[in-house]
Structures are given as structure tokens and as C-alpha cells.
Design a protein around this motif. Structure first.
Motif, PDB file in Angstrom:
ATOM      1  N   ASN A  81     -46.997  37.261 -10.457  1.00  8.14           N
ATOM      2  CA  ASN A  81     -46.872  38.343  -9.489  1.00  8.14           C
ATOM      3  C   ASN A  81     -47.872  38.103  -8.367  1.00  8.14           C
ATOM      4  OD1 ASN A  81     -46.662  40.698  -8.059  1.00  8.14           O
ATOM      5  ND2 ASN A  81     -46.930  42.062  -9.806  1.00  8.14           N
ATOM      6  N   ASP A  82     -47.368  37.889  -7.145  1.00  4.26           N
ATOM      7  CA  ASP A  82     -48.247  37.599  -6.019  1.00  4.26           C
ATOM      8  C   ASP A  82     -48.196  38.705  -4.964  1.00  4.26           C
ATOM      9  OD1 ASP A  82     -45.711  37.229  -5.097  1.00  4.26           O
ATOM     10  OD2 ASP A  82     -46.074  35.294  -4.142  1.00  4.26           O
ATOM     11  N   LEU A  83     -47.838  39.928  -5.400  1.00  6.45           N
ATOM     12  CA  LEU A  83     -47.743  41.049  -4.471  1.00  6.45           C
ATOM     13  C   LEU A  83     -49.105  41.719  -4.301  1.00  6.45           C
ATOM     14  CD1 LEU A  83     -46.177  43.028  -2.706  1.00  6.45           C
ATOM     15  CD2 LEU A  83     -45.587  44.309  -4.788  1.00  6.45           C
ATOM     16  N   VAL A  84     -49.582  41.756  -3.052  1.00  4.89           N
ATOM     17  CA  VAL A  84     -50.858  42.384  -2.717  1.00  4.89           C
ATOM     18  C   VAL A  84     -50.587  43.630  -1.888  1.00  4.89           C
ATOM     19  CG1 VAL A  84     -53.117  42.104  -1.628  1.00  4.89           C
ATOM     20  CG2 VAL A  84     -51.950  40.120  -2.640  1.00  4.89           C
ATOM     21  N   VAL A  85     -51.164  44.742  -2.285  1.00  4.18           N
ATOM     22  CA  VAL A  85     -51.076  45.981  -1.512  1.00  4.18           C
ATOM     23  C   VAL A  85     -52.366  46.133  -0.717  1.00  4.18           C
ATOM     24  CG1 VAL A  85     -50.907  48.497  -1.613  1.00  4.18           C
ATOM     25  CG2 VAL A  85     -49.571  47.089  -3.190  1.00  4.18           C
ATOM     26  N   VAL A  86     -52.243  46.302   0.595  1.00 10.12           N
ATOM     27  CA  VAL A  86     -53.404  46.460   1.460  1.00 10.12           C
ATOM     28  C   VAL A  86     -53.374  47.849   2.088  1.00 10.12           C
ATOM     29  CG1 VAL A  86     -54.681  45.585   3.454  1.00 10.12           C
ATOM     30  CG2 VAL A  86     -53.424  43.985   1.973  1.00 10.12           C
ATOM     31  N   PHE A  87     -54.338  48.675   1.716  1.00 10.90           N
ATOM     32  CA  PHE A  87     -54.482  49.996   2.341  1.00 10.90           C
ATOM     33  C   PHE A  87     -55.335  49.840   3.602  1.00 10.90           C
ATOM     34  CE2 PHE A  87     -53.542  51.133  -2.055  1.00 10.90           C
ATOM     35  CZ  PHE A  87     -52.633  52.166  -1.890  1.00 10.90           C
ATOM     36  N   GLY A  88     -54.928  50.527   4.664  1.00  9.24           N
ATOM     37  CA  GLY A  88     -55.620  50.374   5.937  1.00  9.24           C
ATOM     38  C   GLY A  88     -55.252  49.063   6.613  1.00  9.24           C
ATOM     39  N   ALA A  89     -54.030  48.606   6.389  1.00  6.03           N
ATOM     40  CA  ALA A  89     -53.608  47.275   6.831  1.00  6.03           C
ATOM     41  C   ALA A  89     -53.566  47.123   8.343  1.00  6.03           C
ATOM     42  CB  ALA A  89     -52.231  46.949   6.254  1.00  6.03           C
ATOM     43  N   SER A  90     -53.353  48.203   9.076  1.00 10.74           N
ATOM     44  CA  SER A  90     -53.245  48.087  10.529  1.00 10.74           C
ATOM     45  C   SER A  90     -54.569  48.297  11.251  1.00 10.74           C
ATOM     46  CB  SER A  90     -52.212  49.098  11.059  1.00 10.74           C
ATOM     47  OG  SER A  90     -52.623  50.432  10.783  1.00 10.74           O
ATOM     48  N   GLY A  91     -55.635  48.537  10.499  1.00 10.72           N
ATOM     49  CA  GLY A  91     -56.940  48.748  11.103  1.00 10.72           C
ATOM     50  C   GLY A  91     -57.607  47.459  11.554  1.00 10.72           C
ATOM     51  N   PHE A  92     -58.791  47.575  12.105  1.00 12.79           N
ATOM     52  CA  PHE A  92     -59.538  46.443  12.631  1.00 12.79           C
ATOM     53  C   PHE A  92     -59.709  45.345  11.595  1.00 12.79           C
ATOM     54  CE2 PHE A  92     -64.116  44.984  13.471  1.00 12.79           C
ATOM     55  CZ  PHE A  92     -63.706  43.875  14.187  1.00 12.79           C
ATOM     56  N   LEU A  93     -60.190  45.682  10.402  1.00 15.00           N
ATOM     57  CA  LEU A  93     -60.362  44.692   9.344  1.00 15.00           C
ATOM     58  C   LEU A  93     -59.052  44.403   8.627  1.00 15.00           C
ATOM     59  CD1 LEU A  93     -61.971  42.895   7.420  1.00 15.00           C
ATOM     60  CD2 LEU A  93     -62.604  44.956   6.134  1.00 15.00           C
ATOM     61  N   GLY A  94     -58.252  45.432   8.392  1.00 13.95           N
ATOM     62  CA  GLY A  94     -57.025  45.271   7.626  1.00 13.95           C
ATOM     63  C   GLY A  94     -56.087  44.230   8.198  1.00 13.95           C
ATOM     64  N   ARG A  95     -55.957  44.189   9.510  1.00 13.72           N
ATOM     65  CA  ARG A  95     -55.023  43.226  10.121  1.00 13.72           C
ATOM     66  C   ARG A  95     -55.478  41.783   9.893  1.00 13.72           C
ATOM     67  NH1 ARG A  95     -55.364  45.305  16.147  1.00 13.72           N
ATOM     68  NH2 ARG A  95     -55.494  47.264  14.975  1.00 13.72           N
ATOM     69  N   HIS A  96     -56.784  41.575   9.866  1.00 14.20           N
ATOM     70  CA  HIS A  96     -57.306  40.232   9.601  1.00 14.20           C
ATOM     71  C   HIS A  96     -57.139  39.874   8.127  1.00 14.20           C
ATOM     72  CE1 HIS A  96     -59.214  39.269  13.512  1.00 14.20           C
ATOM     73  NE2 HIS A  96     -59.254  40.587  13.626  1.00 14.20           N
ATOM     74  N   ALA A  97     -57.285  40.867   7.256  1.00 12.30           N
ATOM     75  CA  ALA A  97     -57.070  40.626   5.826  1.00 12.30           C
ATOM     76  C   ALA A  97     -55.613  40.268   5.559  1.00 12.30           C
ATOM     77  CB  ALA A  97     -57.465  41.868   5.022  1.00 12.30           C
ATOM     78  N   VAL A  98     -54.692  40.970   6.196  1.00 14.46           N
ATOM     79  CA  VAL A  98     -53.268  40.674   6.046  1.00 14.46           C
ATOM     80  C   VAL A  98     -52.974  39.254   6.502  1.00 14.46           C
ATOM     81  CG1 VAL A  98     -50.971  41.217   6.954  1.00 14.46           C
ATOM     82  CG2 VAL A  98     -52.466  43.065   6.178  1.00 14.46           C
ATOM     83  N   ARG A  99     -53.544  38.864   7.628  1.00 14.12           N
ATOM     84  CA  ARG A  99     -53.325  37.517   8.165  1.00 14.12           C
ATOM     85  C   ARG A  99     -53.829  36.449   7.195  1.00 14.12           C
ATOM     86  NH1 ARG A  99     -55.932  38.048  12.773  1.00 14.12           N
ATOM     87  NH2 ARG A  99     -54.123  39.003  13.757  1.00 14.12           N
ATOM     88  N   ALA A 100     -55.023  36.667   6.644  1.00 15.09           N
ATOM     89  CA  ALA A 100     -55.608  35.683   5.721  1.00 15.09           C
ATOM     90  C   ALA A 100     -54.791  35.577   4.437  1.00 15.09           C
ATOM     91  CB  ALA A 100     -57.056  36.068   5.402  1.00 15.09           C
ATOM     92  N   LEU A 101     -54.347  36.698   3.917  1.00 16.75           N
ATOM     93  CA  LEU A 101     -53.556  36.703   2.680  1.00 16.75           C
ATOM     94  C   LEU A 101     -52.175  36.080   2.902  1.00 16.75           C
ATOM     95  CD1 LEU A 101     -54.534  40.301   1.557  1.00 16.75           C
ATOM     96  CD2 LEU A 101     -55.013  38.230   0.234  1.00 16.75           C
ATOM     97  N   ALA A 102     -51.570  36.393   4.037  1.00 21.06           N
ATOM     98  CA  ALA A 102     -50.239  35.851   4.338  1.00 21.06           C
ATOM     99  C   ALA A 102     -50.293  34.333   4.488  1.00 21.06           C
ATOM    100  CB  ALA A 102     -49.692  36.493   5.607  1.00 21.06           C
ATOM    101  N   LYS A 103     -51.354  33.839   5.091  1.00 18.76           N
ATOM    102  CA  LYS A 103     -51.505  32.394   5.293  1.00 18.76           C
ATOM    103  C   LYS A 103     -51.546  31.653   3.962  1.00 18.76           C
ATOM    104  CE  LYS A 103     -54.310  29.045   7.857  1.00 18.76           C
ATOM    105  NZ  LYS A 103     -55.504  28.866   8.726  1.00 18.76           N
ATOM    106  N   GLU A 104     -52.047  32.326   2.904  1.00 16.49           N
ATOM    107  CA  GLU A 104     -52.128  31.719   1.580  1.00 16.49           C
ATOM    108  C   GLU A 104     -50.863  31.948   0.759  1.00 16.49           C
ATOM    109  OE1 GLU A 104     -54.660  29.762   0.174  1.00 16.49           O
ATOM    110  OE2 GLU A 104     -55.147  29.669   2.319  1.00 16.49           O
TER     111      GLU A 104
END
Length: 324
Positions: free
Chosen positions: A3-26
Motif C-alpha cells: 500500500n503506497d497511499l499517502v494522505v497529506v493534510f494541509g496539502a495546499s499550504g506552503f509546506l504541504g505543496r512541497h511535501a506533495v511534490r517530494a512524495l509524488a516524485k518518489e
């Protein structure tokens, strides 16, 4: 099948968008939770088609959280407010919501939980922000003991609210305030490095149950940071020492309109309290180095987005060369 599903709360915020980008790249599949999905479509190009799903969710509602984490293996909480107002206050967002997320994650069988707190989080702090962050950590640990907690210092990056805000103020004001004399110490950390720390915490089971203090390679005083901003933006402004008492009065006055309208004041009483304590990594703490991350410096990143506040804008370097 893993299972590689990650839930990110606050995904559209300043830090959240960078976290989404880093996770998606992997290659992780991401469920990006935000209160306003219609304003978060900019996240989709960070991954492949269908890799990132944007869902509506309010972290003040337990049913929204439970629905968001259903079927996920990993949960990352990037939510937080530096200024609280109404239902989006310190108690609800910084303190209570982490507990709600942790309990829902446990009930859903989530294997890994990462919580972004703040350097200086302390349940006994005079600052409401720092105290609420400390209580949020405690609520997380009580419900999910193996949570990985990340405590960043001042986070900088193209969309930050520190360097951009003071650079903007320097465009119009004849002086910038040195609250408390400007001697408070900070260890600014690049937002992409915090996102890399989130990714590492997700990938490395050895981080479970640990707290990491995240700071950049150099410590600065508040005064030094303002001097850096003025130098990079080509502005000559007076740095006016402002005693904490006077700053608190100004913060109180600045907050008055916010009691009637949902606006963010330039300065608050709580921010003045927060500036009384240094915001640096403590000796003996787990750090970015323990995560195998070499942090970027302020000098290598910030000039790349402060140029727009310079009187000559993107042509400032060419003008300097021509002058020689």
C-alpha cells in the motif's frame, strides 16, 4: 501488494505543496486533503495522471478525517496556523486536530504517521502558538506513540511569509521594527529540505517515535535577517529598535479589526511573546544530518525570489555590471 497511499493534510499550504511534490516524485499515490479543493488544482501537475487525488476535508470534523485516511498506509500532517481566528484558532488547529488525526490513523490501521510541529513547541510556553504546538505533539503521541515529529525553525522558500513580508514592508515603510532589539536567534530552514525530511520519515521506519529539530546551516539574529533582506532588495531603511512592551501594545491595536473581520494582522501580541525566545536547534537533538539531508543556506535560495522587490527587479544584476 504494498500500500503506497499517502494522505497529506494541509496539502495546499506552503509546506504541504512541497511535501506533495517530494512524495509524488518518489512514486507514492497521494490523497491531498484541503478545505478548498477548487483552489488546489495546482497540485495535480506535481505527479502523473491520477497519482494525486484532491479531496475536501475539514480537520475540525472527525468524520472528514476518518473518510480521508480510510485505506491509507501513511498519513502526513502539515496543518498549522501562526495566527488563530475563530474555528481556525490555535486550540482547534494546532492542539486538537493532531489528536483527531492520530486517533483516526490508528483506527484505520495506518502504519506510519508524520506530524510537522514547530521548533520551540512547549506546553508551558507563554506564547499561545508555541503552547498549542506542544499540546498538539502530546495529543499525537498519546494516540499514536510511534509518530515521527518534525520541528522546523523558520521555514523559507518562494512562498514564505517572512522574507516576502518584510521585503514588501520595506517597499513602503521608512523603517522596519526590531522587536525586542532584534537579538532573537533563528536557524532558517529551506522548505524543500523540510519536505525531504517528511519523505525520509515516510521511507525510514527507524524515524518512528523520534522528534527531529530541523534547522539550516547557519544561525542569524532577527536584525541580521532584516539587514539581509534590505541588502538583497536594494533598500536603505532604518532598523528601529522596538521594546517588547511597545510592540505588544502595537500588536493589540493591530489585532482589534480581526475580532470583527477574518483578516490577518501584521503583528500580534502572541508573536511578540514568541520573539522573546530563540528558535534554534538544541544540542543533542536529532537533526537533518541524522536524516542524511544537507540543508541549503539562506544565501543560496532567498535572493532567487527576493529580486522582485528590488527597484530594478530582474535587471538589478545587469545594472550593477553596467555600472562597473
Amino acid at each position: 501488494m504494498q500500500n503506497d497511499l499517502v494522505v497529506v493534510f494541509g496539502a495546499s499550504g506552503f509546506l504541504g505543496r512541497h511535501a506533495v511534490r517530494a512524495l509524488a516524485k518518489e512514486g507514492y499515490r497521494i490523497r491531498a486533503v484541503t478545505r478548498r479543493p477548487n483552489l488546489a488544482n495546482f497540485l495535480l501537475p506535481a505527479g502523473q495522471v491520477g497519482q494525486i487525488q484532491i479531496v475536501k476535508g475539514n480537520i475540525n470534523r472527525e468524520e472528514d478525517i476518518a473518510k480521508a485516511v480510510a485505506g491509507a498506509a501513511i498519513v502526513v500532517n502539515c496543518t498549522g496556523v501562526l495566527y488563530g481566528h475563530g474555528k481556525q484558532g490555535f486550540e482547534s488547529i494546532n492542539c486538537d486536530a493532531p489528536g483527531r488525526i492520530a486517533r483516526a490513523a490508528l483506527a484505520a490501521g495506518v502504519t506510519s504517521l508524520v506530524h510537522v510541529s514547530a521548533l520551540g513547541a512547549d506546553t508551558e510556553s507563554d506564547s499561545g502558538y508555541a503552547r498549542s504546538k506542544g499540546l498538539g505533539e502530546r495529543n499525537m503521541r498519546e494516540a499514536f506513540p510511534r509518530v515521527t515529529i518534525l520541528r522546523p525553525s523558520l521555514v523559507f522558500g518562494p512562498e514564505d511569509s517572512f522574507f516576502n513580508r518584510f521585503a514588501q514592508m520595506a517597499r513602503f515603510l521608512p523603517a522596519l521594527p526590531l522587536i525586542g532589539g532584534g537579538q532573537t536567534k533563528f536557524q532558517p530552514v529551506y522548505v524543500a529540505d523540510v519536505a525531504a525530511a517528511i519523505l525520509k520519515a515516510v521511507q525510514d521506519v527507524r524515524t518512528a517515535g523520534r522528534t527531529y529539530q530541523l534547522g539550516g546551516p547557519k544561525t542569524y539574529s532577527f536584525k541580521e535577517l532584516l539587514q539581509f533582506i534590505l541588502a538583497e532588495t536594494g533598500r536603505k531603511r532604518l532598523l528601529l529598535p522596538l521594546p517588547s512592551f511597545i510592540a505588544s501594545v502595537m500588536g493589540f491595536v493591530a489585532e482589534l479589526p480581526s475580532f470583527l473581520l477574518p483578516i490577518r494582522p501584521v503583528l500580534t501580541v502572541d508573536q511578540v511573546r514568541l520573539l522573546k525566545a530563540d528558535n534554534v536547534v538544541q544540542p543533542g537533538a536529532f537533526t537533518l544530518d541524522d536524516l542524511g539531508i544537507t540543508p541549503a543556506s539562506v544565501e543560496s535560495i532567498v535572493p532567487g525570489y527576493l529580486w522582485r522587490f528590488h527597484p530594478k527587479g530582474q535587471f538589478k544584476d545587469q545594472v550593477a555590471i553596467s555600472a562597473r
